[in-house]
Each structure stands twice: as C-alpha cells, then as structure tokens.
Design a protein around this motif. Structure first.
Motif, short mmCIF file in Angstrom:
data_model
loop_
_atom_site.label_atom_id
_atom_site.label_comp_id
_atom_site.label_asym_id
_atom_site.label_seq_id
_atom_site.Cartn_x
_atom_site.Cartn_y
_atom_site.Cartn_z
N GLU A 77 0.76 -1.11 0.53
CA GLU A 77 0.27 0.26 0.14
C GLU A 77 1.13 0.98 0.66
O GLU A 77 1.76 1.11 0.81
N LYS A 78 0.07 2.40 -0.58
CA LYS A 78 1.30 3.54 -0.94
C LYS A 78 0.41 4.34 -0.26
O LYS A 78 -0.91 4.54 -0.83
N GLU A 79 1.22 5.72 -0.03
CA GLU A 79 0.44 6.19 0.32
C GLU A 79 -0.28 7.03 -0.86
O GLU A 79 0.75 7.97 -1.03
N PRO A 80 -1.20 8.09 -0.62
CA PRO A 80 -1.52 8.72 -1.64
C PRO A 80 -0.82 10.31 -1.24
O PRO A 80 -0.75 11.13 -0.12
N GLU A 81 -0.62 10.44 -3.06
CA GLU A 81 0.51 11.47 -2.71
C GLU A 81 -0.73 13.35 -2.34
O GLU A 81 -1.90 13.61 -3.33
#
Length: 108
Positions: A77-81
C-alpha cells in the motif's frame, strides 16, 4: 528551506521551499527570496495561480491514472500523494484576504 508568506490581513503561511517556489512560479513571479507582490497586483497573482493550478491538477490526474495501472501488480500500500492544489489552499486564502484588505503580500 522554509518560505513564509505574509500580509497584514492574514496569519503567516509557511511552506517547504520547493512547494512555495512552485506556487510563486504559478503566480508568474520570480522565485527570488525574499519577494513581494504590491497590493494592486495581488488579484492578478491569484488569478494566475488558480489558472495554473487547474492545469497542474489535470496533469496530476493523468499521472495518477497511469500509476494506478502500473501499481495493480504491486501489493504494497502506498500513501496517496498530496497534490499541489491542496497545498495551495492556505496561500489562496492569504491572497484573498490581502485583496479584501488591499494589502501587499511578501515572502521570505
């Protein structure tokens, strides 16, 4: 580096230098620090900023759509920019307050 925007009618707004310089460019001013906008030109600076933010938001949406296609295989999972449009909100509020108060805006 931090950049602080100020005017007589609003609390100071402090941002990281790279974001601040991007927003200053979008207002179509030189990124020299310190810098200022005279009261008569603040309305034009706000119009330029809003116009350029619309273009930046469109580019960011296209980039995010492409990135989502690439990331489908990625399980992390990647944090939203956080977009430049969101980061610009405090500066936009400061510019609007400066327009109402007929005040200059400066950054240092």
């Amino acid at each position: 580096m931090l950049v602080t925007f100020s005017c007589k009618a609003h609390n100071d707004v402090t941002m990281f230098g790279d974001i601040a310089q991007s927003l200053i460019k979008m207002m179509e001013y030189t990124t020299d620090i310190p810098g200022a906008i005279i009261a008569e030109d603040v309305e034009l600076a706000l119009a330029n900023l809003e116009k350029n933010l619309i273009g930046a938001a469109a580019k960011q949406c296209a980039t995010q759509e492409q990135q989502q296609v690439v990331d489908l295989d990625d399980e992390d999972e990647k944090e939203p920019e956080i977009g430049i449009s969101v980061r610009a909100v405090p500066l936009i509020e400061l510019l609007k307050a400066a327009i109402l108060a007929k005040s200059y805006v400066m950054w240092q």
